[in-house]
Motif scaffolding. Structure first.
Motif, PDB file in Angstrom:
ATOM      1  N   ALA A   1       0.862  -1.255   0.159  1.00 19.95           N
ATOM      2  CA  ALA A   1      -0.040  -0.007  -0.114  1.00 19.95           C
ATOM      3  C   ALA A   1       0.989   1.154   0.029  1.00 19.95           C
ATOM      4  O   ALA A   1       0.405   2.194  -0.656  1.00 19.95           O
ATOM      5  CB  ALA A   1      -0.953  -0.017   1.114  1.00 19.95           C
ATOM      6  N   GLU A   2       2.087   1.237   0.796  1.00 21.24           N
ATOM      7  CA  GLU A   2       3.034   2.330   0.867  1.00 21.24           C
ATOM      8  C   GLU A   2       3.471   2.539  -0.390  1.00 21.24           C
ATOM      9  O   GLU A   2       3.661   3.593  -1.045  1.00 21.24           O
ATOM     10  CB  GLU A   2       3.759   2.333   2.072  1.00 21.24           C
ATOM     11  CG  GLU A   2       4.606   3.485   2.165  1.00 21.24           C
ATOM     12  CD  GLU A   2       5.539   3.574   3.431  1.00 21.24           C
ATOM     13  OE1 GLU A   2       6.296   4.312   3.690  1.00 21.24           O
ATOM     14  OE2 GLU A   2       5.412   2.454   4.176  1.00 21.24           O
ATOM     15  N   ALA A   3       3.993   1.563  -1.045  1.00 20.04           N
ATOM     16  CA  ALA A   3       4.690   1.638  -2.406  1.00 20.04           C
ATOM     17  C   ALA A   3       3.841   2.264  -3.645  1.00 20.04           C
ATOM     18  O   ALA A   3       4.212   3.078  -4.122  1.00 20.04           O
ATOM     19  CB  ALA A   3       5.285   0.386  -2.723  1.00 20.04           C
ATOM     20  N   LEU A   4       2.363   1.735  -3.472  1.00 21.06           N
ATOM     21  CA  LEU A   4       1.572   2.185  -4.497  1.00 21.06           C
ATOM     22  C   LEU A   4       1.438   3.783  -4.299  1.00 21.06           C
ATOM     23  O   LEU A   4       1.222   4.376  -5.135  1.00 21.06           O
ATOM     24  CB  LEU A   4       0.192   1.411  -4.180  1.00 21.06           C
ATOM     25  CG  LEU A   4      -0.793   1.890  -5.415  1.00 21.06           C
ATOM     26  CD1 LEU A   4      -0.528   1.582  -6.760  1.00 21.06           C
ATOM     27  CD2 LEU A   4      -2.099   1.015  -4.997  1.00 21.06           C
ATOM     28  N   ALA A   5       1.307   4.002  -2.972  1.00 25.43           N
ATOM     29  CA  ALA A   5       0.984   5.564  -2.781  1.00 25.43           C
ATOM     30  C   ALA A   5       2.107   6.375  -3.279  1.00 25.43           C
ATOM     31  O   ALA A   5       2.037   7.677  -3.652  1.00 25.43           O
ATOM     32  CB  ALA A   5       0.621   5.849  -1.251  1.00 25.43           C
ATOM     33  N   GLU A   6       3.379   5.922  -3.050  1.00 24.65           N
ATOM     34  CA  GLU A   6       4.427   6.371  -3.628  1.00 24.65           C
ATOM     35  C   GLU A   6       4.431   6.814  -5.229  1.00 24.65           C
ATOM     36  O   GLU A   6       4.784   7.928  -5.424  1.00 24.65           O
ATOM     37  CB  GLU A   6       5.818   5.904  -3.265  1.00 24.65           C
ATOM     38  CG  GLU A   6       6.392   6.222  -1.795  1.00 24.65           C
ATOM     39  CD  GLU A   6       6.549   7.333  -1.472  1.00 24.65           C
ATOM     40  OE1 GLU A   6       7.553   8.081  -2.248  1.00 24.65           O
ATOM     41  OE2 GLU A   6       6.035   8.082  -0.534  1.00 24.65           O
ATOM     42  N   ILE A   7       4.196   5.865  -5.721  1.00 27.04           N
ATOM     43  CA  ILE A   7       3.889   5.997  -7.260  1.00 27.04           C
ATOM     44  C   ILE A   7       2.504   6.872  -7.515  1.00 27.04           C
ATOM     45  O   ILE A   7       2.611   7.707  -8.638  1.00 27.04           O
ATOM     46  CB  ILE A   7       3.686   4.561  -7.973  1.00 27.04           C
ATOM     47  CG1 ILE A   7       4.664   3.405  -7.668  1.00 27.04           C
ATOM     48  CG2 ILE A   7       3.462   4.614  -9.377  1.00 27.04           C
ATOM     49  CD1 ILE A   7       4.612   2.325  -8.013  1.00 27.04           C
ATOM     50  N   THR A   8       1.548   6.429  -7.221  1.00 32.45           N
ATOM     51  CA  THR A   8       0.153   7.297  -7.376  1.00 32.45           C
ATOM     52  C   THR A   8       0.360   8.587  -7.279  1.00 32.45           C
ATOM     53  O   THR A   8      -0.147   9.758  -7.845  1.00 32.45           O
ATOM     54  CB  THR A   8      -0.926   6.532  -6.932  1.00 32.45           C
ATOM     55  OG1 THR A   8      -0.899   6.685  -5.600  1.00 32.45           O
ATOM     56  CG2 THR A   8      -1.200   5.277  -7.578  1.00 32.45           C
ATOM     57  N   GLY A   9       1.165   8.981  -5.911  1.00 35.84           N
ATOM     58  CA  GLY A   9       1.140  10.455  -5.608  1.00 35.84           C
ATOM     59  C   GLY A   9       2.071  11.339  -6.400  1.00 35.84           C
ATOM     60  O   GLY A   9       1.326  12.391  -6.473  1.00 35.84           O
ATOM     61  N   CYS A  10       2.987  10.857  -6.802  1.00 36.98           N
ATOM     62  CA  CYS A  10       3.721  11.580  -7.800  1.00 36.98           C
ATOM     63  C   CYS A  10       2.644  11.479  -9.165  1.00 36.98           C
ATOM     64  O   CYS A  10       2.782  12.524 -10.038  1.00 36.98           O
ATOM     65  CB  CYS A  10       5.025  10.937  -8.181  1.00 36.98           C
ATOM     66  SG  CYS A  10       6.157  11.690  -9.168  1.00 36.98           S
ATOM     67  N   ALA A  11       2.165  10.591  -9.626  1.00 31.54           N
ATOM     68  CA  ALA A  11       1.464  10.552 -10.843  1.00 31.54           C
ATOM     69  C   ALA A  11       0.377  11.785 -10.708  1.00 31.54           C
ATOM     70  O   ALA A  11       0.007  12.410 -11.779  1.00 31.54           O
ATOM     71  CB  ALA A  11       0.930   9.287 -11.091  1.00 31.54           C
ATOM     72  N   GLN A  12      -0.039  11.725  -9.457  1.00 26.79           N
ATOM     73  CA  GLN A  12      -1.358  12.916  -9.420  1.00 26.79           C
ATOM     74  C   GLN A  12      -0.609  14.306  -9.650  1.00 26.79           C
ATOM     75  O   GLN A  12      -1.430  14.883 -10.206  1.00 26.79           O
ATOM     76  CB  GLN A  12      -1.894  12.590  -7.958  1.00 26.79           C
ATOM     77  CG  GLN A  12      -3.037  11.359  -7.938  1.00 26.79           C
ATOM     78  CD  GLN A  12      -3.078  10.908  -6.391  1.00 26.79           C
ATOM     79  OE1 GLN A  12      -2.618  11.780  -5.348  1.00 26.79           O
ATOM     80  NE2 GLN A  12      -3.791  10.034  -6.134  1.00 26.79           N
ATOM     81  N   ARG A  13       0.317  14.383  -9.046  1.00 26.35           N
ATOM     82  CA  ARG A  13       0.937  15.732  -9.036  1.00 26.35           C
ATOM     83  C   ARG A  13       1.477  15.933 -10.585  1.00 26.35           C
ATOM     84  O   ARG A  13       1.187  17.027 -11.054  1.00 26.35           O
ATOM     85  CB  ARG A  13       2.310  15.794  -8.347  1.00 26.35           C
ATOM     86  CG  ARG A  13       1.787  16.135  -6.978  1.00 26.35           C
ATOM     87  CD  ARG A  13       2.612  15.727  -5.894  1.00 26.35           C
ATOM     88  NE  ARG A  13       2.325  15.997  -4.449  1.00 26.35           N
ATOM     89  CZ  ARG A  13       1.507  15.063  -3.897  1.00 26.35           C
ATOM     90  NH1 ARG A  13       0.949  14.206  -4.418  1.00 26.35           N
ATOM     91  NH2 ARG A  13       1.136  15.688  -2.802  1.00 26.35           N
ATOM     92  N   LEU A  14       1.655  15.034 -11.449  1.00 30.74           N
ATOM     93  CA  LEU A  14       2.250  15.344 -12.801  1.00 30.74           C
ATOM     94  C   LEU A  14       0.814  15.507 -13.563  1.00 30.74           C
ATOM     95  O   LEU A  14       0.895  16.504 -14.490  1.00 30.74           O
ATOM     96  CB  LEU A  14       2.846  13.828 -13.239  1.00 30.74           C
ATOM     97  CG  LEU A  14       4.272  13.713 -12.899  1.00 30.74           C
ATOM     98  CD1 LEU A  14       4.618  12.510 -13.081  1.00 30.74           C
ATOM     99  CD2 LEU A  14       5.155  14.880 -13.564  1.00 30.74           C
ATOM    100  N   LYS A  15      -0.181  14.612 -13.294  1.00 31.14           N
ATOM    101  CA  LYS A  15      -1.513  15.025 -14.073  1.00 31.14           C
ATOM    102  C   LYS A  15      -2.033  16.363 -13.733  1.00 31.14           C
ATOM    103  O   LYS A  15      -2.450  16.991 -14.679  1.00 31.14           O
ATOM    104  CB  LYS A  15      -2.315  13.969 -13.274  1.00 31.14           C
ATOM    105  CG  LYS A  15      -3.806  14.011 -14.193  1.00 31.14           C
ATOM    106  CD  LYS A  15      -3.994  13.203 -15.320  1.00 31.14           C
ATOM    107  CE  LYS A  15      -5.307  13.298 -15.742  1.00 31.14           C
ATOM    108  NZ  LYS A  15      -5.362  12.675 -17.205  1.00 31.14           N
TER     109      LYS A  15
END
Length: 269
Positions: free
Chosen positions: A153-167
């Motif tokens: 869950a934490e690893a996924l949040a690291e990936i999606t957190g940056c993805a959301q900022r890029l989006k």
């Protein structure tokens, strides 16, 4: 630190004086065993929404792309074409990052930047600067921690957190994902990256070791000693040595008839 005739000009172009040059190396690397992201990567996610910024205009961000025949984790491109990809871990003093981009553009290179989400929070205008220069922008996790060692869950949040900022900044989650604090992703992190929308994980086969601040000559030697057609090179923003090395590195690539392109261009027939 070894100097290069182009260094002073690059730093002036970036707005760096002597004091800026002195702090240029105070940012972190991302190779195995390298330090974490330092002041620009807080130990907890930044509170609240990211600082608003205008979307990149001149060059819209591309979406992730699937390359049939390529593995999920890509370390290099085709060896039969005279192209290489210079990939930069996006972190550190934005003035130094701009100097690196200016040096790349002066040498006719287009690069791939894998940005840390917390860096984009602090410097949202850098997303536009990267895209406006004709480069491509991707995801290097939110906080630049050891993503391979995290629970799912934490690893996924690291990936999606940056993805959301890029989006939010560019309209796209970015072209590539590169895991932080490691050269290669675990099977779980590869799976999570695909779940987040990235068909491939981007590794590399040439490490400049610029995050160790070995001097510009050593950075150039580390790259040119092992680079060959199709190589993906790991470099970093935030280090004066990298700024110093760019002119000689690009000159040597040109001498070998190797063209520095984005990773997407490297893999496109």
């Amino acid at each position: 630190m070894l100097s290069h005739p182009g260094r002073r000009a690059a730093l002036r172009a970036a707005g760096l004086g002597a004091a800026g040059a002195a702090v240029a190396g105070l940012t972190s690397g991302c190779g195995p065993g390298s330090p974490s992201a330092g002041p620009t990567a807080p130990s907890t996610p930044p509170p609240g929404p990211a600082r608003p910024a205008r979307p990149a205009r001149a060059a819209p961000a591309a979406a992730p792309r699937r390359f049939p025949g390529q593995p999920v984790e890509i370390a290099h491109g085709p060896r039969d074409r005279p192209r290489v990809a210079l990939t930069f871990h996006g972190n550190g003093d934005p003035a130094v990052a701009r100097a690196v981009l200016a040096a790349a553009e002066k040498g006719g290179a287009r690069v791939t930047v894998l940005a840390i989400g917390s860096w984009l929070d602090a410097h949202p205008d850098m997303a536009r600067r990267i895209l406006d220069g004709g480069h491509e922008l991707g995801n290097h996790t939110q906080r630049h921690l050891a993503v391979n060692d995290m629970p799912e869950a934490e690893a996924l949040a690291e990936i999606t957190g940056c993805a959301q900022r890029l989006k939010r900044l560019t309209g796209s989650i970015g072209t590539w994902f590169r895991p932080s604090q490691t050269q290669y992703a675990t099977p779980l992190v590869r799976k999570l990256a695909q779940r987040a929308g990235y068909p491939h994980v981007l590794s590399y086969d040439v490490d400049s070791l610029d995050f160790t601040s070995p001097g510009a000559v050593a950075v150039t030697r580390n790259v040119t000693g092992t680079i060959r057609p199709g190589s993906v090179v790991s470099l970093h923003f935030g280090y004066a040595d990298t700024v110093d090395a760019m002119p000689s590195l690009l000159e040597e690539l040109a001498r070998r008839d190797l063209r520095a392109v984005t990773t997407t261009e490297l893999l496109t027939p």
